[in-house]
Each structure stands twice: as structure tokens, then as C-alpha cells.
Motif scaffolding. Structure first.
Motif, mmCIF file in Angstrom:
data_model
loop_
_atom_site.group_PDB
_atom_site.id
_atom_site.type_symbol
_atom_site.label_atom_id
_atom_site.label_comp_id
_atom_site.label_asym_id
_atom_site.label_seq_id
_atom_site.Cartn_x
_atom_site.Cartn_y
_atom_site.Cartn_z
ATOM 1 N N TRP A 189 0.840 -1.209 0.000
ATOM 2 C CA TRP A 189 0.000 0.000 0.000
ATOM 3 C C TRP A 189 0.871 1.255 0.000
ATOM 4 O O TRP A 189 0.582 2.219 -0.726
ATOM 5 N N VAL A 190 1.953 1.256 0.772
ATOM 6 C CA VAL A 190 2.876 2.398 0.801
ATOM 7 C C VAL A 190 3.526 2.578 -0.568
ATOM 8 O O VAL A 190 3.657 3.703 -1.069
ATOM 9 N N VAL A 191 3.940 1.476 -1.196
ATOM 10 C CA VAL A 191 4.542 1.554 -2.529
ATOM 11 C C VAL A 191 3.539 2.119 -3.532
ATOM 12 O O VAL A 191 3.887 2.940 -4.395
ATOM 13 N N TRP A 192 2.276 1.681 -3.418
ATOM 14 C CA TRP A 192 1.234 2.201 -4.315
ATOM 15 C C TRP A 192 1.064 3.708 -4.134
ATOM 16 O O TRP A 192 0.937 4.444 -5.123
ATOM 17 N N LYS A 193 1.056 4.159 -2.904
ATOM 18 C CA LYS A 193 0.934 5.592 -2.632
ATOM 19 C C LYS A 193 2.144 6.348 -3.189
ATOM 20 O O LYS A 193 2.009 7.441 -3.755
#
Length: 330
Positions: A189-193
Motif C-alpha cells: 500500500w505504501v509503494v502504491w501511494k
């Protein structure tokens, strides 16, 4: 007899699941729509386009409930909660989740419940096996997915860790690996953000403080109040049958039911954690505990005189909520 059909090995009764859900929800696409509760969870961004259309909200809600009902029934039968295949859990989840969605819809919870069932399916495979790291990793990963989309399900990590303590001899890898796996979806999720240049919106929840405090439960209509009272009574009456198994119950059956009971407590704690995080009571968290615990009691209706009566009272209470939602009764 409706209950007898669902409590027997007759797969054709599963047709009642989509029929029940669609009959209760589809008129809302033309009536007034469903009102999703938006509290800025990560999944609310995923469903943003859905919230723009009444028909899309109804369609996605019905799809997630039907998928959850079939998956819950699969887990119930696969892990031998009962000694023969039954279909009571499917109709229980369909009725419970549908009525709770009419009262207070949360698409992130319905999506998270599907991920939760995937994790539970893996967790219940762990029984006296020598090598369980793969199952624990997959279990932790799916629970982490549920928590990413619905942050109050962070309580699942505590439930997973506690079940490991009471069901397995101590092996540090079996305690560490599920927690690592639980964190992996958050890393994605952090990578997606980061990829979408949205690092300023990494907060999992937003709490709105207000001095206009109103009693949420006091605002229920009388059919909604009847439904919750009947649900609480059903759970209270079903717990003794669920907790105290017959003397001939296998060790696996005892282990499966103990593991689910702990995870059910974790799911219930998510209701209070949700209130702590966003100052809202999110009641759909109770759909799976009601499905498995009350559903197990209703499945064993032959051993209880009051069980069939409570099942039909429960069905009547759900019907009252649906009729009230469409203003067919006051």
C-alpha cells in the motif's frame, strides 16, 4: 421445513442465497439507493467510483455479500465445523450482512470479510502439522489485506498471535512469520501511494471530533431494535452449544472451534477499535461471528427445542428490517 433443508446435504438450497440478497437489495437501486458510510478508509478510495451511482453501490454490495456467504459456507464445511456438509452458514451470512448493510452499509468491511475468510481458511489448516510456515504466512497475509482495507481489523493480528500460543508449541518462526506477512500488504500500500505521488495521504483513518454527541443505538427504528435484540439472544443461546462440545467430538473439531472463537472475539473487538479510531460503531464486523456461532447452533437444531424457533424469529426480524427500509411498515 426451511431449516431442515439448509441443515441437510442438499446443495440446491444455495440458490436461496443470491435470491434472498437480490430480493432485499435490488429494489434500492430504484427506490432511494443505499447510503455507504464513508470514513476515509483506504478502500473508500477504491470504491470512489462506485459511490457515484446508486445502481453500482447496490450491485457491488450484493456481489460482496453473495461472495462472502458462499466463502463462509465453504470454510464451515471444509474444516468440519459440522460432521456433514450443511448450508445454514451461507443463508445466515446472507441475511445478517444484508440487513446490516441496510442499516449501515460499509463496503470496506464487506470486502475485508472476504479477505478475512481467505486467511481463516489457511489458519484452520494448522492442526498438528510439523511444517506450518507456509500456512501461517498466507494466513497473516490475508489478514493483513483485510486490515489494509478496513483498519479496525488490526485486531486480527492479536487474535492470530494468541491462537498460535495456545495451539502450537513455541517456535519463534511461527510467531514472527505471520506478523511479517501481516505487514506485507501495508508495504504494498505504501509503494502504491509512492508510485501515485500520494505520500501525504498515508493515514489509515481520520477521526472527526464533535461536541454534537448523539446516541447511535438510540436512533434505531423499532424493527432495527428488534433485529439486534433477536441477534444478541441468538448468540447468547448458541454459545453453550458452541463451547461445550459432545464427548465424542474429535480433537480437530475442538481445535477448529477454539481458533474461530478467538478470532470471533478479535472481530468483535474491531467494532470497539473502529469506534476508538473513527468515532463510529461499525456493526458489519459482527456478521461473521453471528454466521458461524449462531449458524452452528441452528445446524444442530435436532438437539434443541428452541433452536428452530429462534431461527424463524431471526428470519422474521430480518424481514421486518427490509420491509421498514422500503417503508412498507411504519
Amino acid at each position: 421445513m426451511i431449516l431442515r433443508s439448509f441443515a441437510s446435504n442438499q446443495p440446491y438450497t444455495l440458490i436461496a442465497v443470491p435470491v434472498t440478497v437480490l430480493l432485499a437489495l435490488m429494489p434500492a437501486a430504484w427506490h432511494g439507493g443505499l447510503s455507504p458510510m464513508q470514513v476515509d478508509f483506504p478502500a473508500d478510495d477504491l470504491f470512489y467510483w462506485v459511490y457515484q451511482s446508486k445502481a453500482a453501490v447496490v450491485g457491488i454490495t450484493a456481489s460482496l455479500i453473495i461472495a462472502g456467504a458462499f466463502f463462509a459456507n465453504l470454510v464451515f464445511n471444509k474444516h468440519e465445523f459440522y460432521n456433514v456438509p450443511v448450508y445454514v452458514p451461507a443463508i445466515m451470512y446472507a441475511m445478517t450482512a444484508t440487513v446490516l448493510s441496510l442499516i449501515q452499509l460499509s463496503l470496506p468491511v464487506l470486502l475485508a470479510n472476504v479477505f478475512l475468510l481467505a486467511g481463516l481458511n489457511k489458519q484452520l489448516l494448522v492442526f498438528r502439522q510439523t511444517r506450518v510456515l507456509a500456512e501461517y504466512f498466507e494466513c497473516g497475509f490475508w489478514y493483513g489485506m483485510a486490515a489494509v482495507f478496513f483498519p479496525p481489523y488490526l485486531a486480527l493480528a492479536a487474535g492470530l498471535w494468541f491462537t498460535t500460543i495456545i495451539t502450537r508449541a513455541f517456535h519463534w518462526r511461527e510467531h514472527l512469520l505471520p506478523l511479517i506477512a501481516f505487514c506485507v500488504p501495508f508495504l504494498y500500500w505504501v509503494v502504491w501511494k509512492y508510485w501515485n505521488d500520494d505520500m501525504g495521504d498515508l493515514v489509515l483513518f481520520h477521526k472527526t471530533m464533535t461536541y454534537d454527541v448523539q446516541g447511535y443505538f438510540m436512533s434505531f427504528s423499532w424493527p432495527e431494535s428488534v433485529f439486534f435484540i433477536v441477534t444478541v439472544i441468538s448468540i447468547a443461546l448458541s454459545l453453550p452449544r458452541y463451547l461445550f462440545l459432545a464427548d465424542r467430538a474429535s480433537n480437530k473439531a475442538r481445535s477448529v472451534k477454539n481458533v474461530f472463537l478467538i478470532m470471533a472475539v478479535a472481530m468483535s473487538l474491531a467494532i470497539f477499535l473502529g469506534y476508538l479510531l473513527v468515532l463510529k460503531w461499525i456493526l458489519l464486523c459482527a456478521a461473521l461471528p453471528v454466521t458461524f456461532i449462531a449458524g452452528y447452533w441452528f445446524t444442530n437444531y435436532r438437539y434443541s427445542l428452541i433452536s428452530p424457533l429462534m431461527f424463524y424469529i431471526f428470519c422474521s426480524a430480518t424481514t421486518l428490517v427490509v420491509l421498514h427500509f422500503y417503508h412498507l411498515i411504519p
